[in-house]
Motif scaffolding. Structure first.
Motif, PDB file in Angstrom:
ATOM      1  N   ASP B  23      66.892  72.398  49.143  1.00  0.00           N
ATOM      2  CA  ASP B  23      66.544  73.597  48.389  1.00  0.00           C
ATOM      3  C   ASP B  23      65.193  73.369  47.728  1.00  0.00           C
ATOM      4  OD1 ASP B  23      66.971  76.155  47.236  1.00  0.00           O
ATOM      5  OD2 ASP B  23      67.503  75.189  45.344  1.00  0.00           O
ATOM      6  N   PHE B  24      64.278  74.277  47.977  1.00  0.00           N
ATOM      7  CA  PHE B  24      62.948  74.159  47.381  1.00  0.00           C
ATOM      8  C   PHE B  24      62.691  75.351  46.475  1.00  0.00           C
ATOM      9  CE2 PHE B  24      62.873  72.052  51.479  1.00  0.00           C
ATOM     10  CZ  PHE B  24      62.308  70.829  51.174  1.00  0.00           C
ATOM     11  N   GLY B  25      62.097  75.061  45.340  1.00  0.00           N
ATOM     12  CA  GLY B  25      61.721  76.141  44.436  1.00  0.00           C
ATOM     13  C   GLY B  25      60.484  75.735  43.658  1.00  0.00           C
ATOM     14  N   ASP B  57      60.476  72.159  42.462  1.00  0.00           N
ATOM     15  CA  ASP B  57      61.881  71.857  42.331  1.00  0.00           C
ATOM     16  C   ASP B  57      62.413  71.554  43.729  1.00  0.00           C
ATOM     17  OD1 ASP B  57      64.209  73.392  40.186  1.00  0.00           O
ATOM     18  OD2 ASP B  57      64.715  72.373  42.043  1.00  0.00           O
ATOM     19  N   ARG B  59      65.421  69.788  45.903  1.00  0.00           N
ATOM     20  CA  ARG B  59      66.794  69.304  45.786  1.00  0.00           C
ATOM     21  C   ARG B  59      67.401  69.107  47.158  1.00  0.00           C
ATOM     22  NH1 ARG B  59      68.601  70.595  40.540  1.00  0.00           N
ATOM     23  NH2 ARG B  59      67.020  71.811  39.476  1.00  0.00           N
ATOM     24  N   GLU B  61      71.407  67.962  48.672  1.00  0.00           N
ATOM     25  CA  GLU B  61      72.750  67.452  48.408  1.00  0.00           C
ATOM     26  C   GLU B  61      73.602  67.589  49.642  1.00  0.00           C
ATOM     27  OE1 GLU B  61      74.446  69.570  45.097  1.00  0.00           O
ATOM     28  OE2 GLU B  61      74.946  71.299  46.300  1.00  0.00           O
ATOM     29  N   ARG B  65      78.823  67.568  47.947  1.00  0.00           N
ATOM     30  CA  ARG B  65      78.131  67.317  46.689  1.00  0.00           C
ATOM     31  C   ARG B  65      78.311  65.874  46.187  1.00  0.00           C
ATOM     32  NH1 ARG B  65      79.820  71.572  42.778  1.00  0.00           N
ATOM     33  NH2 ARG B  65      78.577  73.098  43.859  1.00  0.00           N
ATOM     34  N   GLN B  68      73.402  63.581  45.639  1.00  0.00           N
ATOM     35  CA  GLN B  68      72.406  64.578  45.225  1.00  0.00           C
ATOM     36  C   GLN B  68      71.074  63.889  44.972  1.00  0.00           C
ATOM     37  OE1 GLN B  68      74.731  65.783  41.758  1.00  0.00           O
ATOM     38  NE2 GLN B  68      74.946  67.829  42.599  1.00  0.00           N
ATOM     39  N   GLU B  91      62.245  65.476  36.360  1.00  0.00           N
ATOM     40  CA  GLU B  91      63.460  64.881  36.894  1.00  0.00           C
ATOM     41  C   GLU B  91      63.118  64.280  38.239  1.00  0.00           C
ATOM     42  OE1 GLU B  91      67.062  67.451  36.499  1.00  0.00           O
ATOM     43  OE2 GLU B  91      65.667  68.818  35.518  1.00  0.00           O
ATOM     44  N   ARG B  95      71.912  60.919  42.504  1.00  0.00           N
ATOM     45  CA  ARG B  95      73.209  60.860  41.833  1.00  0.00           C
ATOM     46  C   ARG B  95      74.323  60.763  42.858  1.00  0.00           C
ATOM     47  NH1 ARG B  95      73.827  65.729  38.637  1.00  0.00           N
ATOM     48  NH2 ARG B  95      72.868  64.698  36.883  1.00  0.00           N
ATOM     49  N   ARG B 367      62.307  90.064  32.572  1.00  0.00           N
ATOM     50  CA  ARG B 367      62.030  89.829  33.980  1.00  0.00           C
ATOM     51  C   ARG B 367      61.280  91.029  34.535  1.00  0.00           C
ATOM     52  NH1 ARG B 367      66.894  89.815  35.849  1.00  0.00           N
ATOM     53  NH2 ARG B 367      67.226  87.662  35.302  1.00  0.00           N
ATOM     54  N   SER B 370      61.928  90.859  40.726  1.00  0.00           N
ATOM     55  CA  SER B 370      62.983  89.869  40.904  1.00  0.00           C
ATOM     56  C   SER B 370      62.488  88.449  40.702  1.00  0.00           C
ATOM     57  CB  SER B 370      63.593  90.004  42.299  1.00  0.00           C
ATOM     58  OG  SER B 370      62.599  89.768  43.271  1.00  0.00           O
ATOM     59  N   THR B 373      58.637  86.598  35.331  1.00  0.00           N
ATOM     60  CA  THR B 373      59.049  86.851  33.957  1.00  0.00           C
ATOM     61  C   THR B 373      57.807  86.906  33.077  1.00  0.00           C
ATOM     62  OG1 THR B 373      59.330  84.493  33.453  1.00  0.00           O
ATOM     63  CG2 THR B 373      61.303  85.696  34.144  1.00  0.00           C
ATOM     64  N   PHE B 406      58.319  82.898  40.006  1.00  0.00           N
ATOM     65  CA  PHE B 406      59.318  81.976  40.553  1.00  0.00           C
ATOM     66  C   PHE B 406      59.344  82.084  42.068  1.00  0.00           C
ATOM     67  CE2 PHE B 406      60.475  82.767  36.247  1.00  0.00           C
ATOM     68  CZ  PHE B 406      61.019  81.579  35.787  1.00  0.00           C
ATOM     69  N   PHE B 407      59.385  80.939  42.712  1.00  0.00           N
ATOM     70  CA  PHE B 407      59.458  80.914  44.175  1.00  0.00           C
ATOM     71  C   PHE B 407      60.762  80.268  44.625  1.00  0.00           C
ATOM     72  CE2 PHE B 407      55.011  80.949  43.068  1.00  0.00           C
ATOM     73  CZ  PHE B 407      54.479  81.894  43.916  1.00  0.00           C
TER      74      PHE B 407
END
Lengths: 278, 407
Positions: B23-25, B57, B59, B61, B65, B68, B91, B95, B367, B370, B373, B406-407
């Motif tokens: 997951d990329f953000g 960001d 992630r 996993e 789960r 991670q 971060e 985990r 916001r 979508s 913000t 936000f992406f």
């Protein structure tokens, strides 16, 4: 101190909640006060109880959901979340549920864990991912809007059979089916409704339509439930549309395919898991 | 840190072939700060401070789960203050979550402890990234090994940490700041080389009925520095002591009332001292029949730490880390619109019961569409007497406008 970037107005969402919406299995013993004394109230109660019990034994479920909010001007806002529930182990405790938001992106990872109770207020914890903070929240807000939608918290949570009294209205044709029409009246405090009217089919005993009447007794909103699918005897509606008759807003709730009996247990719904969801 | 990450990677690589989900953000934010008053000190920016930040960001996993991997780097480029131009691995950890309830986190992570809103006394694992904001809620990633044990009778967290993170402070151009600049390149570690030394911490948390509580202990380098004046007061050096701190945090939830309390006892910075903060949050749902919810908050802050200066061998030094919250009352309100855009406004004020110093903040957020913000924040420092620690920042009221994609 920061604003809580939470899609929740910080409240409740429990029982078999959205999954079952009014059909959640509450195999509690009949409550004479809920069943009433007139033939109409007893028939309404018995039919609702049959609908209710069709849900017992689902174990646990996982589903991805998409909520589309539309205002009067036709503008849309979308929320995606995963929804996990654990059926209560026995009649002394309630169902447990966990909602984790995927979108909008600014609230991604926000999670709400609920431990429903039978008589006491539910226990609920909110996880705010930006701060890594777990916060116990109040569950007393029943009539508030869920994440800005036309669904109120109580629409999801108050699925207990005995939390209403009933009145059987009669049979009708609805969508090519013969349905029983039943009115029900909240017995719990702080409801935003004086009355709900349900259309329950006679084939699989599931609610097909609901009308919600506000505190003035006027029609507030209408819910239609469609795309019912059979999961080995457990029925789930996959499209729920709530239309507000007073302000013209509409919310569609669309579920993906459910998975049942995932081997979840109460350990998967402990407060401590909130910090390791992602 | 590097070593921790590499070993995390070594553990992780064998699993990368198995089914897992990436997951990329990202969040990209443009920020404009405006200071209406002229600065108090030479060198400080005058009125406008633009900056730009990116946080990605990443992630991964496994489907169950059990493994991670999280990597969240952050960078800010500031148009005025070189010290505010900084990067951090917010971060970066691996985990492992075991089936039977324990988990092990290795790498840089963020951990929050506590219940109260106006001050986070008990929260001690992560260093504050104070150039980000004055509210002490932005944190630097802390390298750690964290073992978590989930039980029916509560959660136990054990921490072993090294790789001390220095607190960030505004540079010569920055606002708000003291008259002298804090020299973050030359910190003083009092007892030993605390940067490489090991910090230990543990916490037990649970809930019983309407009560949620945590009991914690920390032994290691204080995240809060004392300040040493050197070169005749021209520079300030941060002084990091070795401390031991015990903390409790409690919340009682009853209908729309949340009653909150936190307290610590700390040894290692002057006399052993006690500090506490407690109060309530009460929410009025559907205010006047609308869709709005109004939360009302009030908290009292007490801190018994030593005040004034002591003479250390490196110069006159504050007896303890400076706090504004020694005998203060906070009141605030949170208004949630419950609309499609999740519009919300939070406003609050903290008044010093001794000299009536008043810190005020107003934050509003909405916001847009979508994935955007908009936020507007105001911070005012009013009524500061020369004797109050906030006196040097009395001209540093500011407003921040932030637009985030936000992406």
């Amino acid at each position: 101190m920061r604003l809580h970037k939470s899609p929740f107005r910080a409240k409740t969402l429990t029982f078999a909640a959205m999954t079952a919406l009014i059909s959640a299995g509450s195999a509690l013993a009949d409550d004479p006060a809920a069943r009433g004394e007139t033939p109409e109230s007893q028939k309404g109660y018995d039919l609702s109880a049959r609908s209710d019990r069709s849900d017992a034994g689902y174990g646990d479920s996982k589903v991805d959901a998409r909520m589309v909010l539309r205002n009067q001007a036709g503008q849309e806002s979308i929320r995606n979340f995963s929804f996990t529930t654990l059926e209560r182990e026995d009649e002394t405790v309630g169902d447990k549920s966990l909602i984790v938001f995927q979108s909008p992106r600014d609230v991604e990872g926000t999670a709400l864990l609920s431990h429903a109770k039978i008589l006491d207020p539910d226990d609920q914890w909110l996880f705010l991912p930006a701060l890594k903070r777990v916060k116990r929240i109040s569950s007393s807000n029943k009539s508030g809007a869920f994440v800005g939608s036309e669904f109120a918290f109580e629409d999801f949570t108050i699925t207990e059979l005995n939390k209403f009294t009933y009145a059987y209205v009669g049979e009708e044709e609805y969508g090519g089916m013969t349905v029983d029409v039943i009115e029900r009246f909240p017995r719990y405090e702080k409801s935003g409704y004086t009355k709900q009217k349900t259309w329950v089919d006679q084939d699989i005993f599931q609610p097909r339509k609901l009308e919600f009447y506000d505190r003035k007794g006027e029609l507030l909103k209408t819910l239609t439930l469609s795309d019912y699918r059979d999961y080995n005897g457990i029925w789930r509606a996959h499209t729920l549309s709530m239309v507000n008759a007073q302000n013209g807003k509409r919310t569609d709730l669309v579920y993906d395919t459910y998975t049942f009996k995932n081997g979840l247990d109460s350990g998967d719904f402990q407060q401590g898991i909130l910090t390791r969801l992602r | 840190m590097k070593r921790v990450l590499l070993s995390a990677l070594a553990v992780w690589l064998p699993f990368s072939a198995s089914a897992g989900e990436w997951d990329f953000g990202a969040e990209v934010a443009a920020e404009l700060r405006y200071f209406p008053n002229d600065p108090s000190f030479p060198g400080q920016l005058r009125h406008v401070q633009p900056s730009f930040s990116v946080q990605t960001d990443i992630r991964w996993e496994t489907e169950d789960r059990s493994h991670q991997l999280v990597v969240i780097p952050f960078v800010r480029v500031d148009g005025q203050d070189d010290e505010r131009t900084h990067y951090d691995l917010r971060e970066g950890y691996y985990r492992f979550n075991a089936d039977n309830g324990w988990s092990l986190t290795l790498g840089a992570a963020k951990v929050f402890w506590g219940k109260t809103e106006s001050r986070h006394l008990v929260d001690i694992i992560n260093q504050t990234d104070s150039v980000e904001d004055v509210d002490e809620e932005d944190k630097l990633g802390q390298p750690m090994a964290n073992l978590t044990l989930l039980n029916d009778w509560g959660t136990i967290d054990l921490f072993v940490m090294s790789g001390f993170r220095d607190r960030t402070f505004a540079g010569i151009d920055g606002r708000p700041r003291f008259g002298a600049v804090i020299d973050t390149d030359n910190p003083i570690f009092v007892r030993d080389d605390r940067r490489k030394a090991v910090d230990l911490a543990a916490r037990y948390s649970h809930y019983l009925g309407n009560w949620d509580f945590g009991i914690s202990v920390f032994h290691g380098t204080s995240r809060e520095p004392r300040f040493a004046l050197t070169a005749g007061g021209q520079t300030i050096l941060p002084v990091y002591d070795k401390i031991t701190q015990g903390g409790i945090d409690v919340q009682y939830t009853q209908d729309a009332w949340l009653w909150k309390f936190e307290a610590i006892v700390r040894e290692g910075q002057g006399d052993v001292f006690f500090a506490g903060v407690g109060g309530f949050e009460y929410t009025i749902y559907q205010l006047f029949g609308s869709n709005f919810d109004l939360g009302l908050l009030a908290e009292y802050q007490y801190d018994g730490r030593d005040e004034g200066f002591v003479l250390e061998n490196f110069g006159p030094t504050t007896a303890s880390p400076i706090t504004f919250a020694n005998n203060d009352v906070f009141a605030g309100a949170r208004l949630a619109f419950n609309d499609m855009q999740d519009t919300a406004i939070l406003a609050g004020a903290t008044v010093d019961a001794d000299d009536q110093f008043l810190g005020v903040f107003i934050e509003a957020e909405r916001r847009l569409g979508s994935s955007w913000t908009a936020e507007l924040e105001t911070r005012l420092f009013l009524n500061a007497d020369p004797g109050n620690a906030a006196f040097p920042i009395r001209a540093d009221d500011f407003m921040t406008f932030r637009l985030t994609r936000f992406f």
